[in-house]
Design an enzyme around this catalytic site. Structure first.
Site, mmCIF file in Angstrom:
data_model
loop_
_atom_site.group_PDB
_atom_site.id
_atom_site.type_symbol
_atom_site.label_atom_id
_atom_site.label_comp_id
_atom_site.label_asym_id
_atom_site.label_seq_id
_atom_site.Cartn_x
_atom_site.Cartn_y
_atom_site.Cartn_z
ATOM 1 C CG ASP A 1 35.790 33.858 40.194
ATOM 2 O OD1 ASP A 1 35.931 32.683 40.619
ATOM 3 O OD2 ASP A 1 34.982 34.657 40.692
ATOM 4 C CE LYS B 1 36.221 36.900 35.174
ATOM 5 N NZ LYS B 1 36.466 37.727 36.385
#
Length: 214
Positions: A142, A124
């Site tokens: 997320d 991420k």
């Protein structure tokens, strides 16, 4: 998990997002690629607002890996102790700074594999940096995007990699660059976990979520 939406519905959704905010921005403050890497790494299990408050003074004195190493682990801790898991995060900041100096000449690499090899930097974080700094249409999934993707059918998937792939496969290319920002902001402020603000939602009529609020 909602069924994957069709092309025309997804295009309409992102057209509305684009009309409402043509250039969505990430909310983490940074001054260069290095401070962006640090900020995103610090944001794990923390709010962007909390990270920004902690890094405001930190980045004024340590905006390069060399300066961060001079500050040292205890110096980093002193600035970020209001953030969750601050001791481990400070350790990782120092480790990644040392690697950047010793292996990359103090520069932040711009491949996902190289970024993910840095301590405290996962997929991420790497995707956020590639997107925000280098303009690569990478998708940083997320908790907000994972929730929205499965709730609305925009990009459903059983895990974050599957959701990331669904974004890449189903969202039209002309929306790819800003896609994860639109989704994150929508999840943060409208399509919230416990009580989504469906009454204020731009895409309410296109969303199959059954438990809509007023």
């Amino acid at each position: 998990m909602a069924k994957q939406l069709d092309y025309h519905t997804i295009r309409e959704i992102f057209t509305r997002f684009q009309t409402a905010e043509a250039e969505p921005k990430g909310e983490l403050n940074h001054v260069n690629a290095y401070t962006l890497v640090v900020a995103v790494a610090l944001s794990a299990q923390a709010t962007d607002a909390g990270v920004n408050k902690a890094t405001e003074a930190l980045f004024k004195i340590a905006d390069t890996p060399e300066k961060m190493l001079e500050l040292g682990e205890e110096g980093v801790i002193a600035h970020i102790k209001t953030i969750g898991l601050y001791r481990n995060k400070a350790k990782n900041v120092i480790k990644l700074s040392r690697i950047l100096v010793e292996e990359y000449g103090g520069e932040v690499p711009n491949s996902r594999a190289a970024l993910e090899s840095l301590p405290g930097v996962g997929r991420k974080t790497a995707n956020v940096v590639l997107n925000m700094w280098w303009g690569h249409p990478s998708q940083a999934v997320d908790t907000h995007i994972f929730r929205i993707g499965n709730r609305t059918g925009i990009c459903p998937g059983k895990d974050v990699v599957a959701v990331e792939r669904a974004i890449e496969d189903h969202i039209p290319v002309d929306f790819q660059h800003h896609a994860h920002h639109w989704l994150i902001l929508h999840g943060r402020y409208i399509c919230k976990a416990r009580k989504p603000a469906c009454g204020a939602c731009l895409i309410r009529d296109l969303c199959p979520f059954e438990d809509k609020t007023e």
